[in-house]
Design a protein around this motif. Sequence first.
Motif, PDB file in Angstrom:
ATOM      1  N   GLN A  97      52.290  39.151  40.550  1.00  0.00           N
ATOM      2  CA  GLN A  97      52.088  39.877  39.577  1.00  0.00           C
ATOM      3  C   GLN A  97      50.693  40.159  39.501  1.00  0.00           C
ATOM      4  O   GLN A  97      50.086  41.256  39.070  1.00  0.00           O
ATOM      5  CB  GLN A  97      52.799  39.488  38.198  1.00  0.00           C
ATOM      6  CG  GLN A  97      54.211  39.948  38.103  1.00  0.00           C
ATOM      7  CD  GLN A  97      54.769  39.797  36.792  1.00  0.00           C
ATOM      8  OE1 GLN A  97      53.985  40.046  35.856  1.00  0.00           O
ATOM      9  NE2 GLN A  97      56.028  39.260  36.728  1.00  0.00           N
ATOM     10  N   VAL A  98      49.730  39.023  39.626  1.00  0.00           N
ATOM     11  CA  VAL A  98      48.482  39.232  39.625  1.00  0.00           C
ATOM     12  C   VAL A  98      47.512  40.177  40.354  1.00  0.00           C
ATOM     13  O   VAL A  98      47.028  40.827  40.287  1.00  0.00           O
ATOM     14  CB  VAL A  98      47.840  37.653  39.344  1.00  0.00           C
ATOM     15  CG1 VAL A  98      46.333  37.707  39.554  1.00  0.00           C
ATOM     16  CG2 VAL A  98      48.136  36.968  38.279  1.00  0.00           C
ATOM     17  N   LEU A  99      48.130  39.977  41.661  1.00  0.00           N
ATOM     18  CA  LEU A  99      47.463  40.697  42.831  1.00  0.00           C
ATOM     19  C   LEU A  99      47.863  41.941  42.937  1.00  0.00           C
ATOM     20  O   LEU A  99      47.162  42.932  42.898  1.00  0.00           O
ATOM     21  CB  LEU A  99      47.974  39.832  44.107  1.00  0.00           C
ATOM     22  CG  LEU A  99      47.382  38.744  44.573  1.00  0.00           C
ATOM     23  CD1 LEU A  99      48.306  37.980  45.793  1.00  0.00           C
ATOM     24  CD2 LEU A  99      46.219  38.629  44.779  1.00  0.00           C
ATOM     25  N   HIS A 100      49.195  42.394  42.415  1.00  0.00           N
ATOM     26  CA  HIS A 100      49.718  43.726  42.267  1.00  0.00           C
ATOM     27  C   HIS A 100      48.724  44.571  41.235  1.00  0.00           C
ATOM     28  O   HIS A 100      48.501  45.606  41.442  1.00  0.00           O
ATOM     29  CB  HIS A 100      51.018  43.950  41.984  1.00  0.00           C
ATOM     30  CG  HIS A 100      51.982  43.642  43.337  1.00  0.00           C
ATOM     31  ND1 HIS A 100      51.754  44.494  44.559  1.00  0.00           N
ATOM     32  CD2 HIS A 100      52.927  42.854  43.535  1.00  0.00           C
ATOM     33  CE1 HIS A 100      52.757  44.195  45.299  1.00  0.00           C
ATOM     34  NE2 HIS A 100      53.321  43.138  45.059  1.00  0.00           N
ATOM     35  N   SER A 101      48.551  43.783  40.090  1.00  0.00           N
ATOM     36  CA  SER A 101      47.974  44.335  39.087  1.00  0.00           C
ATOM     37  C   SER A 101      46.394  44.609  39.260  1.00  0.00           C
ATOM     38  O   SER A 101      45.920  45.626  38.858  1.00  0.00           O
ATOM     39  CB  SER A 101      47.848  43.397  37.808  1.00  0.00           C
ATOM     40  OG  SER A 101      49.477  43.270  37.513  1.00  0.00           O
ATOM     41  N   LEU A 102      45.629  43.797  40.160  1.00  0.00           N
ATOM     42  CA  LEU A 102      44.247  43.963  40.542  1.00  0.00           C
ATOM     43  C   LEU A 102      43.908  44.819  41.447  1.00  0.00           C
ATOM     44  O   LEU A 102      43.172  45.409  41.522  1.00  0.00           O
ATOM     45  CB  LEU A 102      43.760  42.524  40.612  1.00  0.00           C
ATOM     46  CG  LEU A 102      43.556  41.446  39.238  1.00  0.00           C
ATOM     47  CD1 LEU A 102      43.065  40.288  39.922  1.00  0.00           C
ATOM     48  CD2 LEU A 102      42.823  42.211  38.047  1.00  0.00           C
ATOM     49  N   PHE A 103      44.902  44.762  42.605  1.00  0.00           N
ATOM     50  CA  PHE A 103      44.533  45.420  43.876  1.00  0.00           C
ATOM     51  C   PHE A 103      45.755  46.363  44.246  1.00  0.00           C
ATOM     52  O   PHE A 103      45.397  47.291  45.269  1.00  0.00           O
ATOM     53  CB  PHE A 103      44.493  44.358  44.816  1.00  0.00           C
ATOM     54  CG  PHE A 103      43.407  43.359  44.594  1.00  0.00           C
ATOM     55  CD1 PHE A 103      42.057  43.691  44.985  1.00  0.00           C
ATOM     56  CD2 PHE A 103      43.814  42.048  44.299  1.00  0.00           C
ATOM     57  CE1 PHE A 103      41.343  42.635  44.689  1.00  0.00           C
ATOM     58  CE2 PHE A 103      43.030  41.194  44.078  1.00  0.00           C
ATOM     59  CZ  PHE A 103      41.403  41.375  44.259  1.00  0.00           C
TER      60      PHE A 103
END
Length: 445
Positions: free
Chosen positions: A89-95
């Motif tokens: 979730q963190v990677l999809h939201s940021l990148f």
Amino acid sequence: MSAQPQHPWYSEEKLQSVSEKLRCRETQAGTVLSLMGEPYQLCYPSIFIYGHRATGKSHVMHTLMKELELPHATVSCVECVTVGLLFEQVLHSLFGSEASPLLPRTPSLSDFVRIYRQLCSQSPAKQTRYIVLERAELLRNMEVNLLPALLRLQELVEDNVTVILLSEIVWDKFRPSTGCFEPLLIHFTDYTKAELQHILDQESHPSYSPELYSAFINILLGVFYCVCRDLRELRHLAALNFSKYCEPLEEGNVKESETHKLWRNIEPHLKKAMQTVYLREVSSVQWEQQQQMEEKEAGAMRGLSAHGHVELPYYSKFLLIAAYLASFNPARTDKRFFLKHHGKIKKTNFLKKHEKTSNHLLGPKPFPLDRLLAIFYSVVDSRVAPSASIFSQISSLVTLQLLTLVGHDDQLDSPKYKCGVSLDFIRAISRTVNFDIVKYLYDFL
């Protein structure tokens, strides 16, 4: 917003929009903005924001990130049952979609750091990135190295990123026993009564004057503020009870200025709602339907207590029925009511003289736990194996004051209970499970 002159790097329009959406939280929002600093400068690696439930932590962070258009990832730790889901979730939201082909099936901490660095090298950050973790206290139940790594993530990924933890517990209970990087701490205090009044006044009903709604909120807070300071819960209670408050006005019997008459009309309904604070057994629509049903069936339902609005689990209803039968039936009648092939037993032959008096006049009598369970397994339709769930539901009935524990907890023999509900109440409960309790009561033979 009071912090507006201190942050010239944000436009006046954006700060004004933030101020309008963060009523009574301007001070806390200003503190967060001061710690975040300028968008293009290196920020502190981690910030820990703590406070009780519904004190505006998530609302403040969501509003700041959205209104100031900051690159961020907001993740609820409740939804992330595994560490891999959290990293995804963190990677999809940021990148965005760029992270998808690089992610393994179950990314580990080392995979997360490696992929984060790779994506940062492809698109260097122009502003500070923020990772907001809601209900962060659940991180303590995950891998041991996760929390220390998140607190110093800026150093691990070599990027201008700040991790913001939102928690309902203090840092002293949150800090890992092995030690970790110390974040900056911000405390969100509870809303005061005046602040709650100010916030709830803004949500006035369009069909009525703001003064009327403000008077209703003042009455609501006068009743519930001592037991509940949760803004979301108070909003729910206001939505449930405002239509009832306005009924005399719609009927034309009362004027808006006659506050005392309006209070007399709403008082019994607020007392009933007091018993369901923080309980979500019924929805708002179900609550209104129950209110209407009470008015139509006033004669039959008048004896119900406030517990009538609590929707019990299926087996808890049968436990309560069994407890009522055990309290108001003599123990010698259990064989007659609950044992098959008991034969014909006359009422006057197997009871003592003093047991012929109406038990409902004498009141409930204590009964042991094993008798309660024996009756329960006899009256319930399906086969139920003894389990911790059944015993926990008995404890819940005691907590709701539907059952009363008699004696001390340290007694050697099994605990004894009393049933504390009325006949009308137990008949209403029995109807919901299609059980005719009158047939099993000795007084009605």
